[in-house]
Design a protein around this motif. Structure first.
Motif, mmCIF file in Angstrom:
data_model
loop_
_atom_site.group_PDB
_atom_site.id
_atom_site.type_symbol
_atom_site.label_atom_id
_atom_site.label_comp_id
_atom_site.label_asym_id
_atom_site.label_seq_id
_atom_site.Cartn_x
_atom_site.Cartn_y
_atom_site.Cartn_z
ATOM 1 N N SER A 36 0.825 5.728 0.302
ATOM 2 C CA SER A 36 0.032 6.946 0.470
ATOM 3 C C SER A 36 0.692 8.056 -0.323
ATOM 4 O O SER A 36 1.923 8.108 -0.420
ATOM 5 C CB SER A 36 -0.085 7.312 1.941
ATOM 6 N N LEU B 32 -13.228 0.892 4.862
ATOM 7 C CA LEU B 32 -13.648 -0.503 4.750
ATOM 8 C C LEU B 32 -15.091 -0.664 5.241
ATOM 9 O O LEU B 32 -15.475 -0.080 6.256
ATOM 10 C CB LEU B 32 -12.712 -1.395 5.569
ATOM 11 N N VAL C 103 -3.790 0.711 -2.858
ATOM 12 C CA VAL C 103 -3.168 -0.618 -2.868
ATOM 13 C C VAL C 103 -2.528 -0.743 -4.233
ATOM 14 O O VAL C 103 -3.143 -0.394 -5.242
ATOM 15 C CB VAL C 103 -4.199 -1.758 -2.722
ATOM 16 N N VAL D 25 -4.699 6.790 0.403
ATOM 17 C CA VAL D 25 -4.049 5.471 0.390
ATOM 18 C C VAL D 25 -4.459 4.653 -0.838
ATOM 19 O O VAL D 25 -5.630 4.643 -1.225
ATOM 20 C CB VAL D 25 -4.387 4.705 1.689
ATOM 21 N N MET E 145 0.847 -1.186 0.000
ATOM 22 C CA MET E 145 0.000 0.000 0.000
ATOM 23 C C MET E 145 0.884 1.238 0.000
ATOM 24 O O MET E 145 2.001 1.194 0.512
ATOM 25 C CB MET E 145 -0.913 0.006 1.234
ATOM 26 N N ILE F 89 -8.015 3.195 -1.850
ATOM 27 C CA ILE F 89 -8.680 2.527 -0.731
ATOM 28 C C ILE F 89 -9.605 3.516 -0.043
ATOM 29 O O ILE F 89 -9.184 4.596 0.367
ATOM 30 C CB ILE F 89 -7.646 2.001 0.296
ATOM 31 N N LYS F 90 -10.858 3.121 0.020
ATOM 32 C CA LYS F 90 -11.815 3.946 0.754
ATOM 33 C C LYS F 90 -12.071 3.250 2.083
ATOM 34 O O LYS F 90 -11.487 2.219 2.375
ATOM 35 C CB LYS F 90 -13.091 4.092 -0.059
#
Lengths: 192, 131
Positions: A67, A93, A75, A73, A65, A90-91
């Motif tokens: 940033s 979870l 992946v 962030v 991952m 990535i939002k």
């Protein structure tokens, strides 16, 4: 160091700089307990499995991952030469994290004690300042009784943190059940 | 007084030499879990970072992010602070951790440290395929 919440029932049998081993004895004097461990619901297992299978299919079990400078962030997946070939944002979870919970019930007086609640015990829970205990609707204890030992492992630089109760900020907890003089690791959780 | 001056000058010179020669400071030691792979894997990864002369200034083993100058008090298996390029955060899979919990952990750490790379390592040889 004995975790404060185990002080009444934990008899220290071994201790060094890194760890403390306790024997669990009920306030009534009995040392035989029935165990309870919170399990994931079928729906949760299904949801988690679907999510993980999809994720592993796309990025593998060991993943990377990154940033950006705004803290967003992603992946990422690289090819064999190290070049990024896939990048997914990535939002938040959707699936809540499962938190482990172990308790015991005295075979003699039926008093119940929490041995580990991942929501409030362990280094990560303590520094995240979690206050809410895990809610367990119904507990089904094991039929058989056994003696219990608990080992907690500490890091030596926790003092630097502004932690109210250092005894609860352990990095790992191991719960051992003793049946017919055989010691079996019931669970071993990393808490950091 | 002279001792402090000499000490300060020696310290600065040593630090300067260390920087020029690409010295790397190792902080902490690998976390002991019930799994030998975990410790071995953390040490291999730290060793691999240390071999990249000049690239990293500090490598933390089971150390808090703030100990190596990053944001946060959470602990990671291996943290490498880069002189050049991105900082690297490594988490080695434990038996009790799921992909979801690992993802959640790394996500929070790299979001609070912009411009960082985080990796979850699930098998020992994977290190050699990690750039």
């Amino acid at each position: 160091m004995i975790p404060s919440y185990l002080k009444d029932i934990g008899k220290e049998i071994h201790s060094n700089k890194e760890s403390t081993k306790l024997k669990i004895i009920c306030t009534c004097g009995c040392d035989e307990f029935k165990l309870f461990r919170k399990k994931k619901s079928r729906e949760y297992i299904k949801l988690e499995k679907e999510y993980e299978e999809q994720f592993i299919k796309e990025f593998g079990r060991g993943f990377e991952m990154q940033s950006d400078l705004n803290g967003q962030v992603f992946v990422i997946k690289r090819n064999i030469f190290g070049k990024i070939v896939k990048k997914t944002e990535i939002k938040k979870l959707d699936i809540p994290l499962f938190k482990n919970f172990i308790s015991v019930k005295c075979s003699s007086c039926c008093r119940e004690y929490i041995l580990f609640d991942e929501n409030i015990h362990g280094y990560d829970a303590v520094i995240e300042k979690n206050q809410e205990s895990t809610i367990v609707e119904s507990k089904h204890y094991s039929d058989d009784s056994q003696k219990i030992e608990v080992i907690v492992y500490y890091n030596d630089d926790n003092e630097e943190e502004n932690i109210n109760d250092l005894s609860v900020a352990f990095g790992r907890i191991k719960i051992i059940k003793i049946t017919n003089n055989k010691k079996i690791t019931y669970c071993d959780f990393e808490c950091e | 007084m002279s001792g402090a001056i000499i000490g300060g000058a020696t310290g600065a010179l040593t630090a300067g030499l260390n920087y020029a020669l690409g010295g790397v400071k190792i902080i902490g030691s690998a976390q002991k879990t019930g799994n030998l792979f975990h410790r071995f894997s953390s040490n291999v990864q730290a060793g691999k970072f240390a071999m990249q002369i000049g690239r990293y200034s500090e490598i933390g083993l089971n150390s808090k992010l703030k100990t190596v100058g990053l944001n946060g008090a959470k602990r990671l298996d291996v943290t490498a602070v880069a002189r050049i390029g991105k900082n690297k955060l490594i988490e080695v899979v434990s038996k009790t951790q799921t992909v979801l919990s690992q993802q959640n952990k790394i996500n929070a750490m790299i979001a609070s440290n912009p411009g960082t790379t985080g990796r979850v390592v699930s098998w020992a040889l994977q290190h050699w395929f990690y750039f």
